[in-house]
Design a protein around this motif. Structure first.
Motif, PDB file in Angstrom:
ATOM      1  N   ILE A 114      -0.417  -2.432   6.928  1.00  0.00           N
ATOM      2  CA  ILE A 114      -0.296  -3.314   5.755  1.00  0.00           C
ATOM      3  C   ILE A 114      -0.357  -2.467   4.485  1.00  0.00           C
ATOM      4  CG2 ILE A 114      -1.365  -5.228   4.474  1.00  0.00           C
ATOM      5  CD1 ILE A 114      -2.706  -6.109   7.039  1.00  0.00           C
ATOM      6  N   LEU A 115       0.524  -2.741   3.555  1.00  0.00           N
ATOM      7  CA  LEU A 115       0.437  -2.105   2.234  1.00  0.00           C
ATOM      8  C   LEU A 115      -0.163  -3.141   1.269  1.00  0.00           C
ATOM      9  CD1 LEU A 115       1.041   0.352   0.463  1.00  0.00           C
ATOM     10  CD2 LEU A 115       3.302  -0.617   0.002  1.00  0.00           C
TER      11      LEU A 115
ATOM     12  N   TYR B 247       5.404   0.701   6.399  1.00  0.00           N
ATOM     13  CA  TYR B 247       4.537  -0.486   6.426  1.00  0.00           C
ATOM     14  C   TYR B 247       5.352  -1.692   6.910  1.00  0.00           C
ATOM     15  CZ  TYR B 247       1.067   2.258   4.003  1.00  0.00           C
ATOM     16  OH  TYR B 247       0.141   3.236   3.693  1.00  0.00           O
ATOM     17  N   ASP B 248       4.804  -2.439   7.880  1.00  0.00           N
ATOM     18  CA  ASP B 248       5.523  -3.625   8.370  1.00  0.00           C
ATOM     19  C   ASP B 248       5.147  -4.878   7.584  1.00  0.00           C
ATOM     20  OD1 ASP B 248       3.078  -4.643   9.665  1.00  0.00           O
ATOM     21  OD2 ASP B 248       3.440  -3.075  11.152  1.00  0.00           O
ATOM     22  N   THR B 249       4.071  -4.772   6.777  1.00  0.00           N
ATOM     23  CA  THR B 249       3.600  -5.925   6.009  1.00  0.00           C
ATOM     24  C   THR B 249       3.234  -5.465   4.604  1.00  0.00           C
ATOM     25  OG1 THR B 249       2.691  -6.854   8.047  1.00  0.00           O
ATOM     26  CG2 THR B 249       1.888  -7.802   5.985  1.00  0.00           C
ATOM     27  N   ILE B 250       3.664  -6.226   3.609  1.00  0.00           N
ATOM     28  CA  ILE B 250       3.275  -5.924   2.222  1.00  0.00           C
ATOM     29  C   ILE B 250       2.504  -7.122   1.689  1.00  0.00           C
ATOM     30  CG2 ILE B 250       4.125  -5.501  -0.121  1.00  0.00           C
ATOM     31  CD1 ILE B 250       6.533  -4.074   1.058  1.00  0.00           C
TER      32      ILE B 250
ATOM     33  N   ILE C  43       8.332  -8.247 -12.874  1.00  0.00           N
ATOM     34  CA  ILE C  43       8.161  -8.816 -11.524  1.00  0.00           C
ATOM     35  C   ILE C  43       9.427  -8.594 -10.704  1.00  0.00           C
ATOM     36  CG2 ILE C  43       7.944 -11.002 -10.243  1.00  0.00           C
ATOM     37  CD1 ILE C  43       5.968 -11.910 -12.418  1.00  0.00           C
ATOM     38  N   VAL C  44      10.580  -8.801 -11.329  1.00  0.00           N
ATOM     39  CA  VAL C  44      11.836  -8.587 -10.603  1.00  0.00           C
ATOM     40  C   VAL C  44      11.952  -7.111 -10.211  1.00  0.00           C
ATOM     41  CG1 VAL C  44      14.355  -8.684 -10.761  1.00  0.00           C
ATOM     42  CG2 VAL C  44      12.976 -10.523 -11.763  1.00  0.00           C
ATOM     43  N   MET C  45      11.567  -6.215 -11.123  1.00  0.00           N
ATOM     44  CA  MET C  45      11.648  -4.786 -10.835  1.00  0.00           C
ATOM     45  C   MET C  45      10.714  -4.419  -9.666  1.00  0.00           C
ATOM     46  SD  MET C  45      10.245  -1.595 -11.498  1.00  0.00           S
ATOM     47  CE  MET C  45       9.367  -1.314 -13.021  1.00  0.00           C
ATOM     48  N   ILE C  46       9.483  -4.944  -9.705  1.00  0.00           N
ATOM     49  CA  ILE C  46       8.502  -4.631  -8.650  1.00  0.00           C
ATOM     50  C   ILE C  46       8.967  -5.189  -7.298  1.00  0.00           C
ATOM     51  CG2 ILE C  46       6.172  -5.237  -7.846  1.00  0.00           C
ATOM     52  CD1 ILE C  46       5.323  -4.987 -10.835  1.00  0.00           C
ATOM     53  N   LEU C  47       9.455  -6.420  -7.326  1.00  0.00           N
ATOM     54  CA  LEU C  47       9.932  -7.005  -6.069  1.00  0.00           C
ATOM     55  C   LEU C  47      11.173  -6.270  -5.560  1.00  0.00           C
ATOM     56  CD1 LEU C  47       9.371 -10.839  -6.640  1.00  0.00           C
ATOM     57  CD2 LEU C  47       8.126  -9.319  -5.089  1.00  0.00           C
ATOM     58  N   SER C  48      11.976  -5.750  -6.472  1.00  0.00           N
ATOM     59  CA  SER C  48      13.152  -4.981  -6.042  1.00  0.00           C
ATOM     60  C   SER C  48      12.712  -3.709  -5.327  1.00  0.00           C
ATOM     61  CB  SER C  48      14.041  -4.615  -7.235  1.00  0.00           C
ATOM     62  OG  SER C  48      14.450  -5.788  -7.884  1.00  0.00           O
ATOM     63  N   LYS C  49      11.607  -3.109  -5.790  1.00  0.00           N
ATOM     64  CA  LYS C  49      11.055  -1.936  -5.086  1.00  0.00           C
ATOM     65  C   LYS C  49      10.645  -2.328  -3.670  1.00  0.00           C
ATOM     66  CE  LYS C  49       8.774   1.017  -8.491  1.00  0.00           C
ATOM     67  NZ  LYS C  49       7.569   1.832  -8.649  1.00  0.00           N
ATOM     68  N   CYS C  50       9.998  -3.490  -3.557  1.00  0.00           N
ATOM     69  CA  CYS C  50       9.586  -3.977  -2.215  1.00  0.00           C
ATOM     70  C   CYS C  50      10.820  -4.205  -1.358  1.00  0.00           C
ATOM     71  CB  CYS C  50       8.794  -5.284  -2.333  1.00  0.00           C
ATOM     72  SG  CYS C  50       7.250  -5.124  -3.221  1.00  0.00           S
ATOM     73  N   HIS C  51      11.861  -4.731  -1.983  1.00  0.00           N
ATOM     74  CA  HIS C  51      13.117  -5.015  -1.272  1.00  0.00           C
ATOM     75  C   HIS C  51      13.670  -3.719  -0.684  1.00  0.00           C
ATOM     76  CE1 HIS C  51      17.274  -6.520  -0.783  1.00  0.00           C
ATOM     77  NE2 HIS C  51      16.699  -7.713  -0.713  1.00  0.00           N
ATOM     78  N   LYS C  52      13.675  -2.679  -1.505  1.00  0.00           N
ATOM     79  CA  LYS C  52      14.207  -1.379  -1.071  1.00  0.00           C
ATOM     80  C   LYS C  52      13.379  -0.807   0.075  1.00  0.00           C
ATOM     81  CE  LYS C  52      16.415   1.135  -4.595  1.00  0.00           C
ATOM     82  NZ  LYS C  52      16.206   1.882  -5.821  1.00  0.00           N
ATOM     83  N   ALA C  53      12.068  -1.032   0.031  1.00  0.00           N
ATOM     84  CA  ALA C  53      11.173  -0.428   1.026  1.00  0.00           C
ATOM     85  C   ALA C  53      11.093  -1.246   2.305  1.00  0.00           C
ATOM     86  CB  ALA C  53       9.782  -0.275   0.429  1.00  0.00           C
ATOM     87  N   SER C  54      11.788  -2.380   2.370  1.00  0.00           N
ATOM     88  CA  SER C  54      11.612  -3.238   3.552  1.00  0.00           C
ATOM     89  C   SER C  54      12.902  -3.379   4.344  1.00  0.00           C
ATOM     90  CB  SER C  54      11.075  -4.610   3.145  1.00  0.00           C
ATOM     91  OG  SER C  54      11.791  -5.132   2.086  1.00  0.00           O
ATOM     92  N   ASN C  55      12.753  -3.771   5.606  1.00  0.00           N
ATOM     93  CA  ASN C  55      13.924  -4.109   6.423  1.00  0.00           C
ATOM     94  C   ASN C  55      13.840  -5.597   6.771  1.00  0.00           C
ATOM     95  OD1 ASN C  55      12.174  -4.481   8.629  1.00  0.00           O
ATOM     96  ND2 ASN C  55      12.276  -2.282   9.119  1.00  0.00           N
ATOM     97  N   GLU C  56      14.707  -6.070   7.645  1.00  0.00           N
ATOM     98  CA  GLU C  56      14.774  -7.518   7.943  1.00  0.00           C
ATOM     99  C   GLU C  56      13.474  -8.028   8.562  1.00  0.00           C
ATOM    100  OE1 GLU C  56      17.202  -5.267   9.113  1.00  0.00           O
ATOM    101  OE2 GLU C  56      18.108  -5.686   7.155  1.00  0.00           O
ATOM    102  N   ASP C  57      12.695  -7.121   9.190  1.00  0.00           N
ATOM    103  CA  ASP C  57      11.473  -7.564   9.871  1.00  0.00           C
ATOM    104  C   ASP C  57      10.227  -7.458   8.999  1.00  0.00           C
ATOM    105  OD1 ASP C  57      12.899  -8.052  12.205  1.00  0.00           O
ATOM    106  OD2 ASP C  57      12.787  -5.929  12.775  1.00  0.00           O
ATOM    107  N   THR C  58      10.336  -6.793   7.864  1.00  0.00           N
ATOM    108  CA  THR C  58       9.139  -6.616   7.023  1.00  0.00           C
ATOM    109  C   THR C  58       8.677  -7.970   6.498  1.00  0.00           C
ATOM    110  OG1 THR C  58      10.105  -4.532   6.297  1.00  0.00           O
ATOM    111  CG2 THR C  58       8.190  -5.330   5.063  1.00  0.00           C
ATOM    112  N   ARG C  59       7.366  -8.211   6.635  1.00  0.00           N
ATOM    113  CA  ARG C  59       6.812  -9.474   6.123  1.00  0.00           C
ATOM    114  C   ARG C  59       6.163  -9.187   4.769  1.00  0.00           C
ATOM    115  NH1 ARG C  59       2.680 -11.021  10.092  1.00  0.00           N
ATOM    116  NH2 ARG C  59       2.828 -13.227   9.573  1.00  0.00           N
ATOM    117  N   ILE C  60       6.552  -9.952   3.771  1.00  0.00           N
ATOM    118  CA  ILE C  60       6.031  -9.727   2.419  1.00  0.00           C
ATOM    119  C   ILE C  60       5.293 -10.976   1.971  1.00  0.00           C
ATOM    120  CG2 ILE C  60       6.721  -9.322   0.012  1.00  0.00           C
ATOM    121  CD1 ILE C  60       9.094  -7.761   1.442  1.00  0.00           C
ATOM    122  N   PHE C  61       4.025 -10.792   1.603  1.00  0.00           N
ATOM    123  CA  PHE C  61       3.192 -11.934   1.212  1.00  0.00           C
ATOM    124  C   PHE C  61       2.771 -11.819  -0.246  1.00  0.00           C
ATOM    125  CE2 PHE C  61       2.598 -11.552   5.774  1.00  0.00           C
ATOM    126  CZ  PHE C  61       2.712 -12.872   6.201  1.00  0.00           C
ATOM    127  N   ILE C  62       2.820 -12.949  -0.922  1.00  0.00           N
ATOM    128  CA  ILE C  62       2.328 -13.024  -2.306  1.00  0.00           C
ATOM    129  C   ILE C  62       1.234 -14.087  -2.335  1.00  0.00           C
ATOM    130  CG2 ILE C  62       2.940 -13.713  -4.659  1.00  0.00           C
ATOM    131  CD1 ILE C  62       5.780 -12.733  -4.114  1.00  0.00           C
TER     132      ILE C  62
END
Ligand code: SAM
Length: 378
Positions: free
Chosen positions: A206-207, A272-275, A289-308
């Motif tokens: 988890i990140l 990381y499989d989970t953010i 926020i868009v910039m930060i989420l875009s970074k998460c987008h770049k660091a993730s694949n289709e299986d990455t789970r991202i929680f806010i």
């Protein structure tokens, strides 16, 4: 939009939705009678003295004396003697306390009223009150200039930083304690449910972005014996987190990533499989926020789970909860960074979509006031 409600409980699962489902709408009508409105308007008109008198009644120990006197009550002379304040000083404060409904009186004896009891003894109220007193009140008059300049111009009352995050772990006392009590009280209350949501599927790494003092990271490490966690934050906070993780004996399962999320050149660590981002994105403006989420987008694949994990004022069950969040936004303006807030979920969801994510699950009413969103790449 397609959603199913499971057993009528708190969990609304949205599938490929662009907006959050709405609770019973707050603020869609004017709910007050003319007399109630006149009453509320007086609280606003006299607000500086409402605050100052209430603060003195707490800080001088006056309400505590009234509380301890129970139904027998206490006189002005007795309070003056116990506090060392003049008879006149206590009299004007106690008369203000009557008008504020903090106390009531029979003949010359004063007893604690329900509002006084809440102000004195309700944990949430005390934490909000101390946050306002120790962190926000000295800088509150900078609101107008802070809005005009998009800078937290009240922050100079606490220290010489561009944003509060650069000084968080070194704030002067008691601002430091009150800030962390305020932050932790609300997020701590979400942990039990959040752990169940995250660990309902297998998780390896988890990140924890904006991991702060490491409280959530420690919860994950204790909940699951195999999980590894990376804490990402500014250096000043990571030092405190590292001490806490070390003291708990978990250093071997934690990575520390010093990273300014506002630096677009820096990429997120991989693997990381989970953010997890808790009470983090409210620290930033719409575009950030868009910039930060875009970074998460770049660091993730289709299986990455991202929680806010966030508090949205329009997702609250009670208008008083929404009120507390709307007022907290003004802290972000004057004291934190001048451009962020507690968001309206409708505004926030558009930012999620702009960054290339869909909301695939939404859990409302987590803890006292939170919503947990799970995102997947479009
Ligand atoms: C409001 S606290 C939330 C702490 C914790 N996640 C929780 O739920 O209680 C926000 C955290 O974000 C961190 N932060 C703020 N700006 C940051 C930035 N530009 N880059 C990285 N971390 C940042 C702060 O240092 C702080 O630890």
């Amino acid at each position: 939009m397609f959603y199913i409600t499971i057993f009528g409980a708190n969990y609304l699962y949205l599938i490929m939705s662009h907006t959050l489902t709405q609770p019973d709408s707050l603020f869609e009508q004017d709910n007050f009678s003319a007399l109630e409105a006149l009453d509320r308007a007086q609280f606003i008109a006299f607000a500086p003295y409402v605050w100052e008198a209430s603060r003195l009644l707490v800080d001088k120990g006056i309400l505590k004396l009234v509380d301890e006197a129970h139904q027998e009550g206490i006189t002005i002379a007795e309070i003056a003697q116990a506090t060392g304040l003049s008879n006149y000083g206590v009299r004007i404060l106690m008369e203000a306390a009557l008008g504020l409904a903090l106390v009531y009186r029979k003949e010359d004896r004063y007893m604690l009223a329900k509002t006084g009891h809440m102000l004195l003894n309700n944990t949430m109220t005390r934490i909000n009150f101390e946050f306002m007193r120790d962190v926000c009140s000295a800088g509150a008059s900078a609101l107008e200039a802070s809005i005009e300049q998009s800078k937290p111009l009240g922050l100079k009352t606490l220290g010489d930083w561009d944003t509060i995050y650069q000084g968080l772990s070194k704030l002067p006392s008691p601002a430091r304690e009150s800030w962390f009590n305020f932050d932790h009280y609300y997020s701590d209350n979400t942990f039990d449910t959040a752990l169940k949501i995250i660990f309902e599927k297998p998780v390896k790494k988890i990140l924890d972005i904006g991991g702060n003092t490491g409280k959530w990271t420690l919860q994950c490490l204790q909940y699951n014996a195999d999980v590894q966690v990376g804490i990402l934050d500014l250096g000043i906070q990571l030092e405190v987190a590292a001490r806490n993780i070390d003291a708990a004996g978990f250093s071997g399962r934690v990575q520390f990533h010093e990273h300014n999320m506002l630096n677009p050149e820096l990429q997120l660590p991989e693997g990381y499989d989970t953010i997890w981002m808790s009470q983090f994105l409210d620290c930033f403006s719409d575009d950030e926020i868009v910039m930060i989420l875009s970074k998460c987008h770049k660091a993730s694949n289709e299986d990455t789970r991202i929680f806010i994990n966030e508090t949205f004022w329009d997702r609250q069950r009670f208008s008083t909860s929404a009120f507390a969040l709307q007022m907290t936004s003004l802290y972000f303006t004057t004291m934190a960074n001048g451009n962020s807030q507690m968001y309206d979920s409708k505004v926030f969801c558009k930012l999620i979509n702009r960054a290339g994510f869909d909301i695939v699950a939404q859990h409302d009413m987590i803890g006292l006031s939170h919503t947990i969103l799970e995102l997947k790449k479009h």
